[in-house]
Enzyme design. Structure first.
Site, PDB file in Angstrom:
ATOM      1  N   LYS A  94       0.845   3.009   3.882  1.00 33.77           N
ATOM      2  CA  LYS A  94       2.082   1.425   3.505  1.00 33.77           C
ATOM      3  C   LYS A  94       2.529   2.682   2.543  1.00 33.77           C
ATOM      4  O   LYS A  94       1.913   2.365   1.570  1.00 33.77           O
ATOM      5  CB  LYS A  94       1.811   0.766   3.839  1.00 33.77           C
TER       6      LYS A  94
ATOM      7  N   GLY B  90      -2.301  -0.126  -7.611  1.00 33.04           N
ATOM      8  CA  GLY B  90      -1.248  -1.253  -7.079  1.00 33.04           C
ATOM      9  C   GLY B  90      -1.472  -2.444  -8.792  1.00 33.04           C
ATOM     10  O   GLY B  90      -2.321  -2.346  -8.648  1.00 33.04           O
TER      11      GLY B  90
ATOM     12  N   CYS C 278       0.979   3.155 -15.100  1.00 32.81           N
ATOM     13  CA  CYS C 278      -0.041   2.440 -14.951  1.00 32.81           C
ATOM     14  C   CYS C 278      -0.381   3.715 -16.298  1.00 32.81           C
ATOM     15  O   CYS C 278      -1.534   2.922 -16.922  1.00 32.81           O
ATOM     16  CB  CYS C 278      -0.907   2.450 -14.203  1.00 32.81           C
TER      17      CYS C 278
HETATM   18  O1  TXE Z   1       2.629  -4.538  -6.390  1.00 27.74           O
HETATM   19  P1  TXE Z   1       1.520  -4.979  -5.237  1.00 27.74           P
HETATM   20  P2  TXE Z   1       3.562  -5.286  -7.142  1.00 27.74           P
HETATM   21  C1  TXE Z   1       1.025  -3.762 -11.402  1.00 27.74           C
HETATM   22  C2  TXE Z   1       2.340  -4.171 -12.771  1.00 27.74           C
HETATM   23  C3  TXE Z   1       3.366  -4.971 -11.312  1.00 27.74           C
HETATM   24  C4  TXE Z   1       2.560  -5.945 -11.322  1.00 27.74           C
HETATM   25  C5  TXE Z   1       2.701  -5.952 -10.174  1.00 27.74           C
HETATM   26  O2  TXE Z   1       1.983  -4.761 -13.454  1.00 27.74           O
HETATM   27  O3  TXE Z   1       3.846  -5.855 -12.187  1.00 27.74           O
HETATM   28  O4  TXE Z   1       1.283  -5.232 -10.181  1.00 27.74           O
HETATM   29  O5  TXE Z   1       3.496  -5.307  -8.466  1.00 27.74           O
HETATM   30  C6  TXE Z   1       0.848  -3.708  -1.232  1.00 27.74           C
HETATM   31  N1  TXE Z   1      -2.913  -5.859   0.964  1.00 27.74           N
HETATM   32  N2  TXE Z   1       1.101  -2.541 -10.927  1.00 27.74           N
HETATM   33  O6  TXE Z   1       3.135  -6.598  -7.031  1.00 27.74           O
HETATM   34  O7  TXE Z   1       2.139  -5.868  -4.984  1.00 27.74           O
HETATM   35  C7  TXE Z   1       2.728  -3.752  -0.937  1.00 27.74           C
HETATM   36  O8  TXE Z   1       3.406  -3.481  -0.152  1.00 27.74           O
HETATM   37  C8  TXE Z   1      -2.448  -4.949   1.138  1.00 27.74           C
HETATM   38  C9  TXE Z   1       0.642  -1.332 -11.591  1.00 27.74           C
HETATM   39  O9  TXE Z   1       4.723  -4.664  -7.082  1.00 27.74           O
HETATM   40  O10 TXE Z   1      -0.074  -4.628  -6.025  1.00 27.74           O
HETATM   41  C10 TXE Z   1       2.527  -2.543  -2.144  1.00 27.74           C
HETATM   42  O11 TXE Z   1       2.288  -0.982  -1.071  1.00 27.74           O
HETATM   43  N3  TXE Z   1      -1.200  -4.037   0.436  1.00 27.74           N
HETATM   44  C11 TXE Z   1       0.439  -0.319 -10.460  1.00 27.74           C
HETATM   45  C12 TXE Z   1       1.519  -2.057  -2.656  1.00 27.74           C
HETATM   46  O12 TXE Z   1      -0.354  -2.954  -2.155  1.00 27.74           O
HETATM   47  C13 TXE Z   1      -0.496  -5.331  -0.350  1.00 27.74           C
HETATM   48  C14 TXE Z   1       1.605   0.049 -10.024  1.00 27.74           C
HETATM   49  C15 TXE Z   1       1.278  -2.440  -3.963  1.00 27.74           C
HETATM   50  O13 TXE Z   1       2.231  -3.477  -4.596  1.00 27.74           O
HETATM   51  C16 TXE Z   1      -0.851  -6.536  -0.335  1.00 27.74           C
HETATM   52  C17 TXE Z   1       2.509  -1.166  -9.039  1.00 27.74           C
HETATM   53  C18 TXE Z   1      -2.160  -7.075   0.291  1.00 27.74           C
HETATM   54  N4  TXE Z   1      -2.114  -8.321   0.689  1.00 27.74           N
HETATM   55  C19 TXE Z   1       2.129  -2.423 -10.064  1.00 27.74           C
HETATM   56  N5  TXE Z   1       0.267  -7.377  -0.804  1.00 27.74           N
HETATM   57  C20 TXE Z   1      -0.377   1.137 -10.739  1.00 27.74           C
HETATM   58  N6  TXE Z   1      -1.274   0.721 -10.592  1.00 27.74           N
HETATM   59  O14 TXE Z   1       0.019   2.105 -10.962  1.00 27.74           O
HETATM   60  C21 TXE Z   1       0.532  -6.535  -1.877  1.00 27.74           C
HETATM   61  N7  TXE Z   1       0.282  -5.016  -1.293  1.00 27.74           N
END
Ligand code: TXE
Length: 481
Positions: free
Chosen positions: A174, A227, A283
């Site tokens: 996904k 994420g 990140c």
């Molecule tokens: O990311 P999410 P978000 C950090 C950054 C950002 C914060 C939140 O600080 O502000 O995370 O970002 C999926 N079960 N990073 O909320 O939610 C979602 O659909 C399974 C750092 O946008 O973590 C997407 O495909 N999956 C980072 C993916 O997780 C779930 C990069 C990432 O989204 C889920 C991005 C669940 N319960 C954000 N909830 C890095 N490490 O590079 C969400 N997702």
């Protein structure tokens, strides 16, 4: 309008419920497409296709598997222009960045693992004096789940999928609901490359709906996720009691430590990039800059001047910074800038939205440098994930190591010095998965990638990834001499 569809069992289709989500262009703030809002029914269908395909995919010879992955790499390269345009539009990142970093790296990921799978081998241990020999086989796990974020969409999506497929697994993947388009285009390329139906299934939707259904599926045995840290914790909460294998690549709050004896010009150029590349939404960005006192004032003047010259604008044009990913994310970043001021931080440049005449609703922010007094203040501790860096002086090694290690995160760190002994001392003592000395984002795909503390669990890259996506099985044979 760009209509993204799921790719299940080699077929393009909408969500079974027919539900969709709007896809917004960050550069204009306008809806420009849609994607399926999938749920557990779609995941079940994808799982069925994947398990069906597993039997024959795991039996493909290494040469056949490798050839298909090489073909996908070639097709990504051949379609670089279209993919880069799509990536830039979907995420708001400068087109040049998508062309020179994101899409080439997606191709390299497939090329790298196409080769790596032919070099990966099992081990044998002879128990000398016991007339026994052990063979450790490494079998694919089965159906695995890959969930990726929006900041480097195709780059990180393929960084998971390529090793998962190379190891002989079939995949339910996904992409982020905020950036689904390049994964959709990739599905077409995989089809063209001859990847059999069901081997890779791409399901779209929000985290709580489609993502959660992948993580909670009782037969998807491994989850590779990149994420946010809070999401990573949620995923671990669901997957750990089911004893799934987990690889979590989460947030960072990386220090960039600058000593007076560094190559100043090189450091300054790289620090501009490590601070603001992809609007600071990587990140690995160095969001906490610590500068040794003797060059602090000079650095401050030079850096602030260079940052204020960076061009913010529509990602399709020649700009240094495009738009951040979403309205919510823009508000979150602005919230941190306001908090910094409340905490006594001094905004040296930036701090505001950039309003573009042609796109007044786009999500643009000025690159921002904040001088902070206390390394423990919240803006210096929490991941902002935007074009915002903090700046602080330091006096000696002990002090800066303590400050660098004071956060809950531990993904990467950069050090600028010409002192070899010092680089070794810092390499040993910095609490992070990756330490760069006199460089940044310098990646050899064979090396382990990942963080310590709240930055995650496990390592990606090279054979580490192939080990993650395989299950070791030891066979011990005792023989009569
Ligand atoms: O990311 P999410 P978000 C950090 C950054 C950002 C914060 C939140 O600080 O502000 O995370 O970002 C999926 N079960 N990073 O909320 O939610 C979602 O659909 C399974 C750092 O946008 O973590 C997407 O495909 N999956 C980072 C993916 O997780 C779930 C990069 C990432 O989204 C889920 C991005 C669940 N319960 C954000 N909830 C890095 N490490 O590079 C969400 N997702």
């Amino acid at each position: 309008m760009t209509r993204v569809l799921n790719y299940i069992n080699g077929q393009f289709q909408p969500a079974l419920s027919g539900a969709t989500i709007e896809n917004i262009d960050p550069a204009t703030g306008r809806v420009y497409g849609s994607l399926p809002q999938s749920n557990e029914r779609d995941i079940e269908q994808a799982y069925d296709a994947a398990i069906q395909a597993f039997g024959s995919w795991r039996e493909t010879t290494l040469e056949q598997r490798s050839a298909i992955l090489y073909r996908i790499a070639d097709l990504i390269e051949e379609n670089l222009e279209e993919l880069a345009q799509a990536e830039s539009r979907d995420s708001g990142k400068p087109l040049l960045l998508a062309k020179t970093v994101d899409i080439p790296r997606a191709s390299s990921n497939f090329r790298f693992f196409a080769h790596a799978l032919t070099q990966f081998s099992s081990e044998a241990h002879e128990s000398v004096g016991k007339n026994s020999i052990n063979f450790t086989l490494r079998h694919p796990i089965g159906v695995v789940g890959c969930i990726s974020p929006w900041n480097l969409p195709l780059y990180l999506f393929t960084w998971k999928i390529a090793p998962a497929l190379a190891a002989g697994n079939t995949v339910v993947a996904k992409p982020s609901e905020l950036t689904p388009v390049t994964a959709f285009l990739l599905a077409g390329l995989c089809q063209k490359a001859g990847l059999p139906a069901g081997v890779l299934n791409i399901v779209n939707g929000t985290g709580p709906s489609a993502g959660q259904a992948i993580v909670a599926h009782p037969k998807i045995k491994a989850i590779s996720f990149t994420g946010g840290t809070a999401t990573g914790a949620k995923i671990a909460g669901v997957a750990a009691p089911m004893f799934k294998k987990l690889s979590l690549e989460l947030g960072g709050k990386n220090p960039n430590i600058i000593f007076s004896d560094c190559d100043y010009d090189r450091m300054l150029e790289t620090t501009l990039k490590s601070s603001f590349a992809n609007q600071g939404q990587i990140c690995l960005c160095g969001s906490r800059i610590f500068v040794e006192r003797p060059i602090y004032e000079k650095f401050k003047i030079d850096f602030v001047r260079r940052v204020s010259e960076l061009r913010v604008g529509p990602p399709s044009e020649e700009v240094d910074l495009g738009a951040v990913i979403s309205k919510d994310h823009k508000q979150k970043i602005l919230g941190y800038i306001a908090l910094a001021q409340k905490e006594g931080g001094n905004i040296l440049t930036g701090g505001q939205e950039t309003k573009l005449e042609q796109h007044p609703e786009g999500y643009y922010l000025q690159p921002t440098v904040i001088e902070v007094k206390d390394h423990l203040c919240r803006v210096n501790q929490e991941e902002i994930f935007g074009p915002v860096v903090t700046l602080m002086p330091f006096d000696n090694e002990e002090e800066v190591i303590e400050m660098a290690n004071s956060v809950t995160y531990g993904l990467s760190a950069s050090l600028w010095t010409s002192n070899l002994d010092r680089s070794m001392r810092f390499g040993q003592r910095l609490e992070s998965g990756i330490v760069w000395v006199n460089t940044w984002l310098n990646r050899d795909l064979r090396t382990p990638f990942g963080g310590v503390k709240s930055s995650g669990v496990g390592r990606e890259g090279g054979f580490e990834a192939l080990r993650f996506f395989t299950e070791p099985k030891n066979i011990c044979i005792s023989y009569t001499p």
